[in-house]
Enzyme design. Structure first.
Site, mmCIF file in Angstrom:
data_model
loop_
_atom_site.group_PDB
_atom_site.id
_atom_site.type_symbol
_atom_site.label_atom_id
_atom_site.label_comp_id
_atom_site.label_asym_id
_atom_site.label_seq_id
_atom_site.Cartn_x
_atom_site.Cartn_y
_atom_site.Cartn_z
ATOM 1 N N ASP A 1 51.347 52.072 29.870
ATOM 2 C CA ASP A 1 52.003 53.330 30.241
ATOM 3 C C ASP A 1 51.744 54.310 29.098
ATOM 4 O O ASP A 1 50.938 54.042 28.193
ATOM 5 C CB ASP A 1 53.496 53.116 30.541
ATOM 6 C CG ASP A 1 54.317 52.769 29.305
ATOM 7 O OD1 ASP A 1 53.725 52.616 28.206
ATOM 8 O OD2 ASP A 1 55.545 52.663 29.421
ATOM 9 N N THR B 1 57.759 48.573 24.455
ATOM 10 C CA THR B 1 58.252 47.278 23.967
ATOM 11 C C THR B 1 57.400 46.109 24.441
ATOM 12 O O THR B 1 57.547 44.995 23.936
ATOM 13 C CB THR B 1 59.673 47.026 24.506
ATOM 14 O OG1 THR B 1 59.614 47.058 25.947
ATOM 15 C CG2 THR B 1 60.660 48.061 23.991
ATOM 16 N N CYS C 1 52.967 48.440 26.720
ATOM 17 C CA CYS C 1 53.916 49.543 26.895
ATOM 18 C C CYS C 1 54.698 49.656 25.588
ATOM 19 O O CYS C 1 54.289 49.075 24.572
ATOM 20 C CB CYS C 1 54.800 49.359 28.125
ATOM 21 S SG CYS C 1 55.906 47.945 28.120
ATOM 22 N N HIS D 1 49.169 26.860 24.564
ATOM 23 C CA HIS D 1 50.218 26.145 25.297
ATOM 24 C C HIS D 1 50.440 26.644 26.712
ATOM 25 O O HIS D 1 50.817 25.866 27.586
ATOM 26 C CB HIS D 1 51.548 26.237 24.539
ATOM 27 C CG HIS D 1 51.570 25.432 23.283
ATOM 28 N ND1 HIS D 1 52.732 25.153 22.588
ATOM 29 C CD2 HIS D 1 50.571 24.843 22.571
ATOM 30 C CE1 HIS D 1 52.451 24.431 21.511
ATOM 31 N NE2 HIS D 1 51.149 24.239 21.479
ATOM 32 N N HIS E 1 50.280 20.366 28.379
ATOM 33 C CA HIS E 1 50.546 21.773 28.697
ATOM 34 C C HIS E 1 50.084 22.127 30.114
ATOM 35 O O HIS E 1 50.656 23.003 30.749
ATOM 36 C CB HIS E 1 49.888 22.687 27.668
ATOM 37 C CG HIS E 1 50.351 22.417 26.273
ATOM 38 N ND1 HIS E 1 51.653 22.644 25.879
ATOM 39 C CD2 HIS E 1 49.710 21.896 25.194
ATOM 40 C CE1 HIS E 1 51.791 22.291 24.603
ATOM 41 N NE2 HIS E 1 50.626 21.837 24.174
HETATM 42 C C1 RB5 Z 1 58.847 54.050 27.967
HETATM 43 O O1 RB5 Z 1 59.719 54.935 27.391
HETATM 44 C C2 RB5 Z 1 59.318 52.628 27.763
HETATM 45 O O2 RB5 Z 1 60.508 52.398 28.459
HETATM 46 C C3 RB5 Z 1 58.263 51.640 28.216
HETATM 47 O O3 RB5 Z 1 57.072 51.881 27.541
HETATM 48 C C4 RB5 Z 1 58.551 50.176 27.973
HETATM 49 O O4 RB5 Z 1 58.975 49.947 26.681
HETATM 50 C C5 RB5 Z 1 59.389 49.539 28.996
HETATM 51 O O5 RB5 Z 1 59.571 48.327 29.009
#
Ligand code: RB5
Length: 149
Positions: free
Chosen positions: A14, A73, A71, A104, A139
């Site tokens: 994203d 996180t 993304c 694994h 595994h």
């Molecule tokens: C975007 O702001 C953020 O929410 C997205 O990149 C991600 O971290 C969501 O899991």
């Protein structure tokens, strides 16, 4: 190397993972590794499932192998990818985890948290993921139990 000569790596991100994805693309290009980028294509705010589902479908269908998703996180992309029964997406923020999710879990998509790692760390994680083989044995039995019946 887990790369297959006839298959490009599937990429998705994203807006929050876009800059890290561009760093990964620069590495793949200089290493001569083919890839297919399923978006997003800018830092304009967007919804990660729109791109993660496309990436998952490309890996699941055999068009691409493996995949790399990013993304902010890593969580949203990872959750979306893992809705697909043929996907084993591993969220990795250090090379040791990337090695273990290959050894694994036979992870077929690498997921990284772009807002929490540097580009240098992302490339080390990527190189480790792409160069680590699945260990098989006990595994294999475990990953065979992951898909819903
Ligand atoms: C975007 O702001 C953020 O929410 C997205 O990149 C991600 O971290 C969501 O899991």
């Amino acid at each position: 190397m887990i790369l297959k000569a006839d298959k490009p790596v599937a990429l998705c991100s994203d807006h929050a993972g876009y800059a890290t994805k561009q760093a990964v693309i620069a590495y793949l290009e200089q290493a001569g590794i083919a890839y297919k980028d399923f978006g997003t294509y800018s830092e304009e705010s967007c919804d990660y499932p729109d791109f993660a589902h496309k990436c998952a479908e490309a890996v699941e269908s055999g068009e691409c192998y493996p995949g790399i998703g990013i993304c902010g996180t890593g969580e949203g992309v990872c959750m979306t990818l893992n809705k697909h029964q043929g996907i084993r997406a591993g969220l990795c923020w250090k090379p040791e985890i990337a090695a273990l999710t290959r050894e694994h879990n036979d992870a077929n998509v690498l997921v990284m948290p772009g807002r929490f790692i540097s580009n240098e760390e992302a490339l080390e994680i990527t190189k480790t993921f792409l160069s680590t083989e699945f260990a098989g044995g006990r595994h294999q039995r475990r990953i065979d139990k992951i898909p819903l019946k």
